[in-house]
Design a protein around this motif. Sequence first.
Motif, PDB file in Angstrom:
ATOM      1  N   ILE A 260       0.854  -1.192   0.000  1.00 46.12           N
ATOM      2  CA  ILE A 260       0.000   0.000   0.000  1.00 46.12           C
ATOM      3  C   ILE A 260       0.888   1.239   0.000  1.00 46.12           C
ATOM      4  O   ILE A 260       1.730   1.414   0.858  1.00 46.12           O
ATOM      5  N   LYS A 261       0.656   2.116  -0.995  1.00 47.84           N
ATOM      6  CA  LYS A 261       1.524   3.283  -1.164  1.00 47.84           C
ATOM      7  C   LYS A 261       1.029   4.521  -0.413  1.00 47.84           C
ATOM      8  O   LYS A 261       1.806   5.417  -0.132  1.00 47.84           O
ATOM      9  N   ASP A 262      -0.274   4.584  -0.112  1.00 45.04           N
ATOM     10  CA  ASP A 262      -0.840   5.720   0.616  1.00 45.04           C
ATOM     11  C   ASP A 262      -1.632   5.169   1.791  1.00 45.04           C
ATOM     12  O   ASP A 262      -2.840   4.959   1.697  1.00 45.04           O
ATOM     13  N   ASP A 263      -0.940   4.920   2.913  1.00 46.82           N
ATOM     14  CA  ASP A 263      -1.567   4.298   4.085  1.00 46.82           C
ATOM     15  C   ASP A 263      -2.751   5.102   4.609  1.00 46.82           C
ATOM     16  O   ASP A 263      -3.779   4.532   4.985  1.00 46.82           O
ATOM     17  N   GLU A 264      -2.621   6.413   4.645  1.00 44.93           N
ATOM     18  CA  GLU A 264      -3.678   7.267   5.189  1.00 44.93           C
ATOM     19  C   GLU A 264      -4.972   7.137   4.387  1.00 44.93           C
ATOM     20  O   GLU A 264      -6.054   6.954   4.953  1.00 44.93           O
ATOM     21  N   LEU A 265      -4.878   7.217   3.086  1.00 38.72           N
ATOM     22  CA  LEU A 265      -6.055   7.089   2.236  1.00 38.72           C
ATOM     23  C   LEU A 265      -6.630   5.683   2.326  1.00 38.72           C
ATOM     24  O   LEU A 265      -7.856   5.506   2.389  1.00 38.72           O
TER      25      LEU A 265
ATOM     26  N   ALA B 226      -3.412   4.023  -6.731  1.00 35.45           N
ATOM     27  CA  ALA B 226      -3.603   4.893  -7.895  1.00 35.45           C
ATOM     28  C   ALA B 226      -3.408   6.355  -7.496  1.00 35.45           C
ATOM     29  O   ALA B 226      -2.809   7.136  -8.232  1.00 35.45           O
ATOM     30  N   ALA B 227      -3.891   6.709  -6.317  1.00 34.23           N
ATOM     31  CA  ALA B 227      -3.766   8.089  -5.845  1.00 34.23           C
ATOM     32  C   ALA B 227      -2.313   8.466  -5.604  1.00 34.23           C
ATOM     33  O   ALA B 227      -1.912   9.609  -5.831  1.00 34.23           O
ATOM     34  N   SER B 228      -1.516   7.526  -5.171  1.00 31.56           N
ATOM     35  CA  SER B 228      -0.111   7.844  -4.895  1.00 31.56           C
ATOM     36  C   SER B 228       0.678   8.052  -6.184  1.00 31.56           C
ATOM     37  O   SER B 228       1.699   8.726  -6.181  1.00 31.56           O
ATOM     38  N   ASN B 229       0.202   7.493  -7.280  1.00 29.12           N
ATOM     39  CA  ASN B 229       0.901   7.648  -8.557  1.00 29.12           C
ATOM     40  C   ASN B 229       0.641   9.002  -9.211  1.00 29.12           C
ATOM     41  O   ASN B 229       1.432   9.449 -10.031  1.00 29.12           O
ATOM     42  N   THR B 230      -0.489   9.612  -8.889  1.00 23.39           N
ATOM     43  CA  THR B 230      -0.811  10.922  -9.465  1.00 23.39           C
ATOM     44  C   THR B 230      -1.155  11.860  -8.312  1.00 23.39           C
ATOM     45  O   THR B 230      -0.297  12.224  -7.554  1.00 23.39           O
ATOM     46  N   SER B 231      -2.390  12.224  -8.222  1.00 29.24           N
ATOM     47  CA  SER B 231      -2.872  13.003  -7.085  1.00 29.24           C
ATOM     48  C   SER B 231      -4.250  12.482  -6.727  1.00 29.24           C
ATOM     49  O   SER B 231      -4.937  11.883  -7.557  1.00 29.24           O
ATOM     50  N   ARG B 232      -4.663  12.716  -5.510  1.00 27.14           N
ATOM     51  CA  ARG B 232      -5.960  12.204  -5.067  1.00 27.14           C
ATOM     52  C   ARG B 232      -7.103  12.773  -5.906  1.00 27.14           C
ATOM     53  O   ARG B 232      -8.040  12.071  -6.230  1.00 27.14           O
ATOM     54  N   SER B 233      -7.046  14.033  -6.250  1.00 30.20           N
ATOM     55  CA  SER B 233      -8.126  14.630  -7.033  1.00 30.20           C
ATOM     56  C   SER B 233      -8.160  14.072  -8.451  1.00 30.20           C
ATOM     57  O   SER B 233      -9.225  13.930  -9.048  1.00 30.20           O
ATOM     58  N   HIS B 234      -6.991  13.752  -8.998  1.00 26.80           N
ATOM     59  CA  HIS B 234      -6.933  13.203 -10.354  1.00 26.80           C
ATOM     60  C   HIS B 234      -7.554  11.814 -10.414  1.00 26.80           C
ATOM     61  O   HIS B 234      -8.215  11.469 -11.393  1.00 26.80           O
TER      62      HIS B 234
END
Length: 89
Positions: free
Chosen positions: A10-15, A35-43
Amino acid sequence: MPEREPGPSIKDDELYEKLRDEGNSKEKSARIANAASNTSRSHVGSKGGSHGSYEDWTVDELRNRAQEIDIDGRSDMTKDELIEALRNH
């Protein structure tokens, strides 16, 4: 309560933890968090396909999609049950 350890993949533990707390499956939470860690959360929220609503699909199309993502019990599901299973996967 002990804190959960999502694991090294898991790349973004918080999310990931936020999504799990909302009731999402481990698999879905991991996909979104990575997926969010590869770009941005909004993207990530703006990504997605452009095909029609599941309500417009035939039962055979829904079953084929359910088979692709390995949803158990799909052959006995009604159209509404297939749609719910696909949306919640």
